[in-house]
Design a protein around this motif. Structure first.
Motif, PDB file in Angstrom:
ATOM      1  N   ALA A 163       0.823  -1.213   0.000  1.00 24.06           N
ATOM      2  CA  ALA A 163       0.000   0.000   0.000  1.00 24.06           C
ATOM      3  C   ALA A 163       0.856   1.262   0.000  1.00 24.06           C
ATOM      4  N   VAL A 164       1.990   1.226   0.697  1.00 28.07           N
ATOM      5  CA  VAL A 164       2.828   2.419   0.811  1.00 28.07           C
ATOM      6  C   VAL A 164       3.747   2.581  -0.399  1.00 28.07           C
ATOM      7  N   ASP A 165       4.330   1.486  -0.879  1.00 29.37           N
ATOM      8  CA  ASP A 165       5.288   1.545  -1.983  1.00 29.37           C
ATOM      9  C   ASP A 165       4.883   0.574  -3.098  1.00 29.37           C
ATOM     10  N   PRO A 166       3.882   0.937  -3.894  1.00 26.71           N
ATOM     11  CA  PRO A 166       3.401   0.002  -4.914  1.00 26.71           C
ATOM     12  C   PRO A 166       4.290  -0.077  -6.158  1.00 26.71           C
ATOM     13  N   ALA A 167       5.312   0.764  -6.246  1.00 29.35           N
ATOM     14  CA  ALA A 167       6.136   0.809  -7.462  1.00 29.35           C
ATOM     15  C   ALA A 167       6.824  -0.526  -7.738  1.00 29.35           C
ATOM     16  N   GLY A 168       7.273  -1.211  -6.706  1.00 26.38           N
ATOM     17  CA  GLY A 168       7.953  -2.482  -6.898  1.00 26.38           C
ATOM     18  C   GLY A 168       7.034  -3.590  -7.376  1.00 26.38           C
ATOM     19  N   PHE A 169       5.743  -3.435  -7.171  1.00 26.93           N
ATOM     20  CA  PHE A 169       4.781  -4.470  -7.546  1.00 26.93           C
ATOM     21  C   PHE A 169       4.041  -4.136  -8.839  1.00 26.93           C
ATOM     22  N   GLN A 170       4.327  -2.991  -9.443  1.00 27.93           N
ATOM     23  CA  GLN A 170       3.647  -2.607 -10.680  1.00 27.93           C
ATOM     24  C   GLN A 170       3.951  -3.597 -11.809  1.00 27.93           C
ATOM     25  N   ASP A 171       5.155  -4.175 -11.814  1.00 29.13           N
ATOM     26  CA  ASP A 171       5.519  -5.114 -12.867  1.00 29.13           C
ATOM     27  C   ASP A 171       4.737  -6.416 -12.754  1.00 29.13           C
ATOM     28  N   ILE A 172       4.423  -6.828 -11.529  1.00 30.06           N
ATOM     29  CA  ILE A 172       3.728  -8.095 -11.305  1.00 30.06           C
ATOM     30  C   ILE A 172       2.242  -7.966 -11.638  1.00 30.06           C
ATOM     31  N   VAL A 173       1.638  -6.898 -11.173  1.00 30.42           N
ATOM     32  CA  VAL A 173       0.201  -6.689 -11.366  1.00 30.42           C
ATOM     33  C   VAL A 173       0.018  -5.528 -12.333  1.00 30.42           C
ATOM     34  N   ALA A 174      -0.696  -5.771 -13.430  1.00 26.91           N
ATOM     35  CA  ALA A 174      -0.828  -4.757 -14.481  1.00 26.91           C
ATOM     36  C   ALA A 174      -1.750  -3.613 -14.060  1.00 26.91           C
ATOM     37  N   ALA A 175      -2.847  -3.924 -13.398  1.00 33.83           N
ATOM     38  CA  ALA A 175      -3.843  -2.896 -13.065  1.00 33.83           C
ATOM     39  C   ALA A 175      -3.589  -2.337 -11.670  1.00 33.83           C
ATOM     40  N   ARG A 176      -3.607  -1.034 -11.579  1.00 31.89           N
ATOM     41  CA  ARG A 176      -3.387  -0.353 -10.298  1.00 31.89           C
ATOM     42  C   ARG A 176      -4.517  -0.651  -9.309  1.00 31.89           C
ATOM     43  N   ALA A 177      -5.745  -0.758  -9.790  1.00 33.52           N
ATOM     44  CA  ALA A 177      -6.887  -1.020  -8.905  1.00 33.52           C
ATOM     45  C   ALA A 177      -6.764  -2.398  -8.258  1.00 33.52           C
ATOM     46  N   VAL A 178      -6.290  -3.369  -9.011  1.00 30.09           N
ATOM     47  CA  VAL A 178      -6.111  -4.712  -8.454  1.00 30.09           C
ATOM     48  C   VAL A 178      -5.034  -4.695  -7.382  1.00 30.09           C
ATOM     49  N   LEU A 179      -3.962  -3.938  -7.622  1.00 34.45           N
ATOM     50  CA  LEU A 179      -2.876  -3.837  -6.654  1.00 34.45           C
ATOM     51  C   LEU A 179      -3.349  -3.192  -5.357  1.00 34.45           C
ATOM     52  N   SER A 180      -4.132  -2.146  -5.471  1.00 31.39           N
ATOM     53  CA  SER A 180      -4.648  -1.462  -4.287  1.00 31.39           C
ATOM     54  C   SER A 180      -5.601  -2.368  -3.502  1.00 31.39           C
ATOM     55  N   ALA A 181      -6.487  -3.045  -4.204  1.00 33.96           N
ATOM     56  CA  ALA A 181      -7.422  -3.956  -3.533  1.00 33.96           C
ATOM     57  C   ALA A 181      -6.676  -5.115  -2.886  1.00 33.96           C
ATOM     58  N   GLY A 182      -5.661  -5.618  -3.558  1.00 31.14           N
ATOM     59  CA  GLY A 182      -4.862  -6.708  -3.000  1.00 31.14           C
ATOM     60  C   GLY A 182      -4.123  -6.286  -1.746  1.00 31.14           C
ATOM     61  N   ALA A 183      -3.617  -5.062  -1.730  1.00 29.06           N
ATOM     62  CA  ALA A 183      -2.914  -4.559  -0.555  1.00 29.06           C
ATOM     63  C   ALA A 183      -3.856  -4.486   0.642  1.00 29.06           C
ATOM     64  N   TRP A 184      -5.055  -3.967   0.410  1.00 32.95           N
ATOM     65  CA  TRP A 184      -6.022  -3.872   1.514  1.00 32.95           C
ATOM     66  C   TRP A 184      -6.489  -5.244   1.971  1.00 32.95           C
ATOM     67  N   LEU A 185      -6.639  -6.151   1.019  1.00 32.48           N
ATOM     68  CA  LEU A 185      -7.036  -7.512   1.367  1.00 32.48           C
ATOM     69  C   LEU A 185      -5.963  -8.192   2.216  1.00 32.48           C
ATOM     70  N   LEU A 186      -4.700  -8.044   1.822  1.00 26.57           N
ATOM     71  CA  LEU A 186      -3.600  -8.596   2.624  1.00 26.57           C
ATOM     72  C   LEU A 186      -3.594  -8.003   4.024  1.00 26.57           C
ATOM     73  N   LEU A 187      -3.820  -6.714   4.107  1.00 28.12           N
ATOM     74  CA  LEU A 187      -3.818  -6.041   5.408  1.00 28.12           C
ATOM     75  C   LEU A 187      -4.938  -6.553   6.308  1.00 28.12           C
ATOM     76  N   VAL A 188      -6.139  -6.672   5.771  1.00 31.54           N
ATOM     77  CA  VAL A 188      -7.290  -7.132   6.562  1.00 31.54           C
ATOM     78  C   VAL A 188      -7.112  -8.590   6.992  1.00 31.54           C
ATOM     79  N   VAL A 189      -6.691  -9.443   6.059  1.00 28.11           N
ATOM     80  CA  VAL A 189      -6.484 -10.861   6.386  1.00 28.11           C
ATOM     81  C   VAL A 189      -5.359 -11.013   7.403  1.00 28.11           C
ATOM     82  N   GLY A 190      -4.290 -10.242   7.252  1.00 25.66           N
ATOM     83  CA  GLY A 190      -3.174 -10.306   8.194  1.00 25.66           C
ATOM     84  C   GLY A 190      -3.571  -9.884   9.602  1.00 25.66           C
ATOM     85  N   ILE A 191      -4.319  -8.806   9.703  1.00 27.98           N
ATOM     86  CA  ILE A 191      -4.767  -8.340  11.028  1.00 27.98           C
ATOM     87  C   ILE A 191      -5.714  -9.354  11.656  1.00 27.98           C
TER      88      ILE A 191
END
Length: 86
Positions: free
Chosen positions: A35-63
């Motif tokens: 969520a803070v530094d998405p630049a390193g993951f831009q190559d893996i995930v093409a769509a920015r919206a998917v990356l943002s949703a994935g970050a929040w999903l990881l955060l919620v599941v982790g907590i």
């Protein structure tokens, strides 16, 4: 059931819950990192919206996992059935 078996089960449950807690912390940390530094993951995930949703999903599941792991540790040490069932 012998007392030694119950003691062993208590510590095995505690260790398992510590591992769940550690995994939850790792997932939450990964979510914050993405969520803070998405630049390193831009190559893996093409769509920015998917990356943002994935970050929040990881955060919620982790907590959630870390909270369940912590409650499981407390339940295992105190032999609290309600905490273990939660």
């Amino acid at each position: 059931v012998p007392m030694g078996v119950l003691s062993c089960m208590k510590y095995l449950m505690f260790i398992f819950n510590v591992l769940v807690f550690a995994g939850g912390i790792c997932l939450a940390g990964m979510g914050v990192w993405v969520a803070v530094d998405p630049a390193g993951f831009q190559d893996i995930v093409a769509a920015r919206a998917v990356l943002s949703a994935g970050a929040w999903l990881l955060l919620v599941v982790g907590i959630t996992l870390s909270l369940l792991g912590f409650l499981g540790c407390c339940g295992a040490l105190r032999r609290s059935r309600p905490l273990l069932l939660l």
